[in-house]
Scaffold this active site. Structure first.
Site, short mmCIF file in Angstrom:
data_model
loop_
_atom_site.label_atom_id
_atom_site.label_comp_id
_atom_site.label_asym_id
_atom_site.label_seq_id
_atom_site.Cartn_x
_atom_site.Cartn_y
_atom_site.Cartn_z
N ASP A 38 6.07 8.05 9.14
CA ASP A 38 6.25 7.00 8.13
C ASP A 38 7.71 6.76 7.78
O ASP A 38 8.05 6.46 6.64
CB ASP A 38 5.47 7.34 6.84
CG ASP A 38 4.04 7.70 7.14
OD1 ASP A 38 3.42 7.01 7.95
OD2 ASP A 38 3.53 8.69 6.57
N ALA A 78 -1.75 6.82 13.95
CA ALA A 78 -0.48 6.17 13.62
C ALA A 78 -0.75 4.83 12.93
O ALA A 78 -1.84 4.28 13.03
CB ALA A 78 0.31 5.93 14.89
N GLY A 79 0.26 4.34 12.25
CA GLY A 79 0.13 3.02 11.63
C GLY A 79 1.49 2.37 11.57
O GLY A 79 2.39 2.89 10.93
N HIS A 80 1.66 1.28 12.29
CA HIS A 80 2.93 0.56 12.27
C HIS A 80 2.69 -0.83 11.71
O HIS A 80 1.82 -1.54 12.18
CB HIS A 80 3.51 0.44 13.68
CG HIS A 80 3.97 1.76 14.25
ND1 HIS A 80 4.35 1.93 15.54
CD2 HIS A 80 4.11 2.97 13.66
CE1 HIS A 80 4.70 3.19 15.74
NE2 HIS A 80 4.56 3.84 14.62
N GLN A 103 4.20 9.26 14.53
CA GLN A 103 4.40 10.45 13.68
C GLN A 103 5.88 10.87 13.67
O GLN A 103 6.74 10.04 13.92
CB GLN A 103 3.49 11.60 14.13
CG GLN A 103 2.01 11.36 13.85
CD GLN A 103 1.27 10.68 14.98
OE1 GLN A 103 1.50 10.97 16.12
NE2 GLN A 103 0.38 9.77 14.65
N THR A 111 -0.33 3.59 5.95
CA THR A 111 -0.87 2.39 6.60
C THR A 111 -2.27 2.65 7.15
O THR A 111 -3.11 1.77 7.16
CB THR A 111 0.04 2.01 7.81
OG1 THR A 111 1.40 2.10 7.39
CG2 THR A 111 -0.23 0.62 8.31
N THR A 163 -4.51 5.43 6.29
CA THR A 163 -5.53 5.96 5.38
C THR A 163 -5.37 5.46 3.95
O THR A 163 -6.23 5.71 3.11
CB THR A 163 -5.45 7.51 5.36
OG1 THR A 163 -4.13 7.88 4.98
CG2 THR A 163 -5.78 8.11 6.72
N ARG A 186 1.73 8.77 -0.51
CA ARG A 186 2.59 9.75 0.15
C ARG A 186 3.33 10.61 -0.87
O ARG A 186 3.71 10.12 -1.93
CB ARG A 186 3.61 9.04 1.03
CG ARG A 186 2.97 8.27 2.16
CD ARG A 186 3.99 7.53 3.00
NE ARG A 186 3.33 6.70 3.98
CZ ARG A 186 3.72 5.48 4.36
NH1 ARG A 186 4.81 4.95 3.83
NH2 ARG A 186 3.05 4.81 5.26
N LYS A 200 15.36 2.50 4.70
CA LYS A 200 14.98 2.51 3.28
C LYS A 200 16.07 3.05 2.35
O LYS A 200 15.76 3.60 1.29
CB LYS A 200 13.65 3.26 3.10
CG LYS A 200 12.51 2.56 3.84
CD LYS A 200 11.18 3.16 3.54
CE LYS A 200 10.27 2.22 2.79
NZ LYS A 200 8.90 2.71 2.64
P1 IMP Z 1 -4.18 14.16 12.50
O1 IMP Z 1 -3.08 13.59 13.33
O2 IMP Z 1 -5.18 13.13 12.06
O3 IMP Z 1 -4.82 15.35 13.14
O4 IMP Z 1 -3.52 14.72 11.14
C1 IMP Z 1 -2.68 15.86 11.12
C2 IMP Z 1 -1.53 15.68 10.14
O5 IMP Z 1 -0.65 14.68 10.62
C3 IMP Z 1 -1.95 15.20 8.74
O6 IMP Z 1 -1.08 15.78 7.79
C4 IMP Z 1 -1.72 13.70 8.79
O7 IMP Z 1 -1.49 13.16 7.51
C5 IMP Z 1 -0.47 13.66 9.65
N1 IMP Z 1 -0.31 12.38 10.35
C6 IMP Z 1 -0.97 11.95 11.44
N2 IMP Z 1 -0.54 10.73 11.82
C7 IMP Z 1 0.42 10.39 10.96
C8 IMP Z 1 1.29 9.24 10.83
O8 IMP Z 1 1.25 8.29 11.63
N3 IMP Z 1 2.17 9.26 9.79
C9 IMP Z 1 2.26 10.32 8.94
N4 IMP Z 1 1.49 11.40 9.00
C10 IMP Z 1 0.58 11.44 10.01
#
Ligand code: IMP
Length: 430
Positions: free
Chosen positions: A13, A39-41, A224, A299, A301, A305, A331
């Site tokens: 993020d 991921a979320g972009h 990530q 983005t 869930t 944060r 930022k």
């Molecule tokens: P998972 O990737 O769903 O297994 O989650 C494992 C950890 O990675 C958790 O703390 C998530 O919140 C974090 N995480 C996974 N994808 C992202 C992302 O795109 N941005 C920020 N945190 C992430």
């Protein structure tokens, strides 16, 4: 011209969406090489908002080739939903513009069930996963049980492999007293979507090799951030893939020498979603203020944060381990109006001073930041388009960050707008 990889240097993020879009407008090929739809972009182009999870950011720009490499775990239903949504926004998605590695592993419904079951079994110490089945899908890949894209057009192999995989997982689900996942249901569901998915299947390493020979610019788009790297992050509070730049080569299918430049997207403060150590966290008014001003909500869930000060120790480590050559500082404008700003320059752990984040979970949890305090600035960084528009105190802050992390700021982003980006060095020039 250089090929560039972009990776996050913190806990994800960091504002990759805008930067990757800025870079992809200058690239010919954009490749995702790890992670999945966790991921979320968010991209904002001409006032239109595009939310991407699995598709490479290049997809929204005509004339680019987008590639999903074998290092990515693919939920076929989530992928098709995303393609449909993005098509509805007027984006062209076709086998000419999107190529998916034939050797990429799938995320199946059972992986989501397992992701939830594992989180529940962790009781009051969950990881805080996104619940998308990412971890269990990577486990199956390494355990050599995964169903891959290329299995979708072989009925016999698909059924045999699915049965083998489900035997394994259903035994566990039974043991946990949970409902089993039906093999036939998954098989039918896969058969329903397979032709659509297979239309995008390709030999990604060949496509990339050809692009390289043709002198095309390739952008490797990380998801990530380094502190979530399964080897080098705050294990076990990490995701299940590698973010370090070596993964860009492996997860795409190309030699590491092809990647000329590595940019680490770095937020001017720190955020984290999910559980786990976060030494500079400000669970107070300061964190609240940063979160509100920086719109710090996930983005993917929608989770709020956690926010805190810039951690130069963690970022320096990410730069060394991840192979980052220059940072893209994002930022900075969120800190406009703060009276003073702190930077973590070391940790005190059980009375001992550390200049790195040690691997042991208990030491990470005990890390108390040693801060350096700088004064904030009058005036605004927000929207600045040249170095001359930036308040002197803000420049001091940026220079101190460069010194502490040991890498130059290559690009500086001063608002969510694409053009509010100050270029110190063209990342595509070798
Ligand atoms: P998972 O990737 O769903 O297994 O989650 C494992 C950890 O990675 C958790 O703390 C998530 O919140 C974090 N995480 C996974 N994808 C992202 C992302 O795109 N941005 C920020 N945190 C992430």
């Amino acid at each position: 011209m250089a090929n560039v990889a972009v990776i996050g240097s913190q806990w994800g993020d960091e504002g990759k969406g805008k930067i990757v879009d800025w870079l992809s407008s200058r690239a010919d090929v954009v490749v995702r090489f790890q992670g999945g739809h966790n991921a979320g972009h968010t991209l904002v182009i001409d006032g239109k908002v595009y939310k991407l999870h699995l598709l490479p950011s290049g997809i929204v720009r005509p004339g680019k080739v987008s590639i999903i490499g074998s290092g990515v775990v693919i939920d076929p239903w989530a992928l098709l939903e995303e393609i449909t949504r993005i098509k509805e926004q007027g984006v062209e998605v076709s086998p000419e513009t999107l190529v998916i590695a034939e050797n990429a592993p799938l995320i199946l419904p059972v992986h989501r069930v397992l992701d939830k079951a594992m989180e529940t079994s962790r009781g009051d110490r969950p990881i805080g996963t996104t619940g998308r089945g990412i971890g269990p899908a990577y486990e199956d890949k390494v355990a050599r049980r995964a169903i891959r894209i290329c299995d979708l057009d072989d009925d016999a192999a698909l059924e045999r492999k699915l049965n083998r995989m489900m035997d394994h997982h259903n035994a566990l689900l039974r043991g946990l007293g949970l409902e089993e996942v039906d093999v036939q249901e998954t098989l039918e569901a896969l058969k329903e979507v397979r032709s659509e998915i297979l239309a995008y299947r390709g030999v990604v390493w060949k496509v990339l090799d050809q692009a390289r020979q043709d002198g095309k610019r390739i952008l490797f788009e990380g998801a990530q951030g380094m502190m979530l790297d399964v080897d080098h992050g705050t294990y076990p509070f990490v995701t299940s893939s590698n973010m370090a730049v070596g993964q860009a080569a492996v997860g795409a299918g190309i030699g590491p020498d092809v990647i000329d430049n590595v940019l680490g997207i770095t937020k001017a403060y720190t955020t984290r979603v999910g559980e786990g150590p976060f030494p500079t966290e400000q669970d107070n008014e300061i964190g609240e203020r940063i979160g509100q001003k920086g719109h710090e909500f996930g983005t993917t869930t929608g989770r709020k944060r956690r926010c805190g000060w810039f951690d130069a120790v963690a970022v320096r480590q990410a730069i060394k381990v991840g192979g980052i050559k220059g940072i893209v500082l994002t930022k900075l404008d969120v800190l406009d109006g703060m009276e003073e700003i702190k930077i973590c320059v070391g940790y005190d752990i059980n009375g001992e001073r550390y200049d790195h984040l040690p691997a042991a979970q208990n030491l990470q949890q005990a890390a108390t930041p040693v801060y350096e305090t700088m004064s904030g600035w009058q005036g605004e960084v927000h929207g600045a388009r040249s170095w001359a528009d930036i308040p002197a105190e803000a420049i001091k802050y940026v220079r101190r960050i460069e010194e502490l992390v040991g890498a130059p700021v290559t690009l500086l982003s001063t608002s969510p707008e694409r053009d509010d980006t100050i270029v110190m060095e063209d990342p595509f020039v070798k």
